[in-house]
Scaffold this motif. Structure first.
Motif, PDB file in Angstrom:
ATOM      1  N   THR A 119      -3.400   6.768  -5.542  1.00  0.00           N
ATOM      2  CA  THR A 119      -2.998   6.938  -6.817  1.00  0.00           C
ATOM      3  C   THR A 119      -4.111   6.511  -7.783  1.00  0.00           C
ATOM      4  O   THR A 119      -4.235   7.079  -8.715  1.00  0.00           O
TER       5      THR A 119
ATOM      6  N   TRP B  86       0.703  15.248  -6.570  1.00  0.00           N
ATOM      7  CA  TRP B  86       1.287  14.939  -5.445  1.00  0.00           C
ATOM      8  C   TRP B  86       2.197  15.917  -4.768  1.00  0.00           C
ATOM      9  O   TRP B  86       2.477  16.260  -4.010  1.00  0.00           O
ATOM     10  N   VAL B  87       3.072  16.544  -5.762  1.00  0.00           N
ATOM     11  CA  VAL B  87       4.001  17.505  -5.404  1.00  0.00           C
ATOM     12  C   VAL B  87       3.052  18.718  -5.013  1.00  0.00           C
ATOM     13  O   VAL B  87       3.591  19.453  -4.204  1.00  0.00           O
TER      14      VAL B  87
ATOM     15  N   MET C 181      -0.539   7.178  -0.420  1.00  0.00           N
ATOM     16  CA  MET C 181      -0.194   7.399  -1.855  1.00  0.00           C
ATOM     17  C   MET C 181      -0.497   6.142  -2.844  1.00  0.00           C
ATOM     18  O   MET C 181      -1.143   6.358  -3.865  1.00  0.00           O
TER      19      MET C 181
ATOM     20  N   ALA D 188       9.308  12.789  -7.269  1.00  0.00           N
ATOM     21  CA  ALA D 188       8.835  13.931  -7.797  1.00  0.00           C
ATOM     22  C   ALA D 188       8.773  14.619  -6.420  1.00  0.00           C
ATOM     23  O   ALA D 188       9.171  15.821  -6.410  1.00  0.00           O
TER      24      ALA D 188
ATOM     25  N   VAL E 279       3.485   5.343  -8.535  1.00  0.00           N
ATOM     26  CA  VAL E 279       3.643   5.737  -7.281  1.00  0.00           C
ATOM     27  C   VAL E 279       5.026   6.063  -7.075  1.00  0.00           C
ATOM     28  O   VAL E 279       5.382   7.051  -6.233  1.00  0.00           O
ATOM     29  N   GLU E 280       6.157   5.180  -7.434  1.00  0.00           N
ATOM     30  CA  GLU E 280       7.317   5.642  -7.316  1.00  0.00           C
ATOM     31  C   GLU E 280       7.863   6.766  -7.922  1.00  0.00           C
ATOM     32  O   GLU E 280       8.712   7.684  -7.255  1.00  0.00           O
ATOM     33  N   ARG E 281       7.397   7.028  -8.975  1.00  0.00           N
ATOM     34  CA  ARG E 281       7.580   8.475  -9.866  1.00  0.00           C
ATOM     35  C   ARG E 281       7.037   9.630  -9.046  1.00  0.00           C
ATOM     36  O   ARG E 281       7.627  10.588  -8.869  1.00  0.00           O
ATOM     37  N   SER E 282       5.852   9.361  -8.706  1.00  0.00           N
ATOM     38  CA  SER E 282       5.282  10.504  -7.660  1.00  0.00           C
ATOM     39  C   SER E 282       6.127  10.671  -6.634  1.00  0.00           C
ATOM     40  O   SER E 282       6.311  12.080  -6.049  1.00  0.00           O
ATOM     41  N   LEU E 283       6.536   9.614  -5.680  1.00  0.00           N
ATOM     42  CA  LEU E 283       7.349   9.686  -4.499  1.00  0.00           C
ATOM     43  C   LEU E 283       8.790  10.547  -4.878  1.00  0.00           C
ATOM     44  O   LEU E 283       9.120  11.336  -4.096  1.00  0.00           O
TER      45      LEU E 283
ATOM     46  N   GLN F   7       1.604  13.148 -10.752  1.00  0.00           N
ATOM     47  CA  GLN F   7       2.851  13.575 -10.038  1.00  0.00           C
ATOM     48  C   GLN F   7       2.663  15.203  -9.747  1.00  0.00           C
ATOM     49  O   GLN F   7       3.096  15.101  -8.451  1.00  0.00           O
TER      50      GLN F   7
END
Lengths: 171, 169
Positions: free
Chosen positions: A5, A30-31, A1, B49, B43-47, A27
């Motif tokens: 990203t 990724w989801v 990731m 999410a 990256v943290e927000r995506s994780l 986001q």
């Protein structure tokens, strides 16, 4: 990731999505990957899938934003031509951010290449290990021609650098 | 005859990548990042999410963000007030963020159509819950900065839950 990203970010931004929306789009991609993990058969196709999904989501976001902008625009001098503000395809023209003349020179040289060369080289530079299938999916270039296109684009870039006497040189 | 300056190509496309090519590509990546940096914490927000995706709530769309134009790219999240609107088919949620003492944040929210809702504030590692009043208003008056998502469901449990995308408070 963490590796993919930046590639997703710049892919989304290159479609003209603003920074706030781009955050959301990345986001969402990724989801979506996690939700669709079962349907992606080959592990090495993941990056390709991510880039395609990112592009589609970006187009969608840009379209929505235009509709939204149109809805909000009630200026009397609004013309029938529609779209009040087209998102710029070049999100960051302000080269002043670059403090080193060397970087500015390189960016100027890059901007003199044909559009597809610029796109390709940016993608290749951001991908950790150049993944031709993914890059092919993101650019619409056939996989087989990416290696040679990259070679051509790099050669052109270096010619431009030599000719315009830019101050870039490998450090 | 016009004298078009033609430049003899000095670099061959067929040469394998050499050290200069690799250095060029590395510089391009670095410049792209300098011109349009990946936002801090993306990256943290995506994780986060992705972990929230397990809640099976319908994710709302981030509709509209109003940021005072002082905030500059890539810097720490703006301290000044921000308003964010999220939409889904069944509900629209608007939140307004404002700074409070100690670098923390107050969230004033408003949901439409106005009805009593259970509102959960999800943070990495914690969930806080409140309910909206009959006008659809709710408040989290003192929360830490960082990634967060709201999950909204009707107090009478009719219909399904919706969640906002992860935003940085």
């Amino acid at each position: 990731m963490r590796e993919a990203t930046p590639l997703l970010w710049h892919t989304v931004r290159a479609q003209g999505v603003d920074r706030e929306q781009a955050d959301d789009v990345v986001q969402t991609v990724w989801v979506a990957l996690v939700r669709n993990a079962m349907t992606i058969k080959e592990p090495h196709a993941v990056l390709k899938w991510l880039l395609i999904t990112a592009k589609r989501a970006s187009w969608e976001a840009v379209r929505k934003q235009r509709d939204e902008a149109r809805r909000r625009t009630e200026l009397p001098d609004d013309t029938d031509e529609g779209v009040p503000t087209l998102p710029s395809s070049d999100p960051t023209p302000d080269v002043e951010v670059l403090t080193h003349e060397r970087d500015r020179g390189l960016w100027r040289a890059l901007s003199r290449l044909p559009e597809r060369c610029q796109t390709l080289l940016k993608l290749v530079s951001l991908a950790d290990r150049p993944d031709y299938k993914a890059i092919s999916a993101a650019t619409g270039m056939p996989v087989g021609s990416i290696g040679s296109t990259r070679g051509r684009c790099l050669a052109k870039l270096r010619d431009i650098i030599d000719v315009q006497g830019e101050s870039w040189e490998a450090s | 005859m016009g004298s078009i300056v033609s430049t003899e190509p000095r670099h061959s496309p067929d040469e394998p990548l050499d050290g200069d090519d690799v250095a060029l590509l590395a510089d391009l990546a670095r410049i792209a990042q300098a011109l349009d940096p990946v936002p801090d914490g993306l990256v943290e927000r995506s994780l986060f999410a992705v972990t929230l995706a397990g809640l099976e709530a319908e994710v709302m769309e981030l509709e509209y963000v109003r940021v005072p134009r002082m905030s500059v790219r890539g810097e720490a999240p703006p301290i000044e007030a921000r308003t964010i609107t999220f939409t889904s088919e069944s509900v629209t949620v608007m939140i307004s963020l404002s700074p409070v003492e100690g670098g923390r944040v107050r969230i004033d929210g408003w949901a439409a159509p106005a009805t009593s809702l259970r509102v959960e504030l999800h943070r990495p590692g914690s969930v806080t819950e409140t309910t909206s009043d009959q006008d659809g208003r709710f408040v989290f008056d003192d929360v830490d900065r960082g990634p967060a998502s709201l999950v909204v469901r009707r107090a009478d449990d009719a219909g399904s839950a919706v969640s906002t995308p992860v935003v940085e408070l």
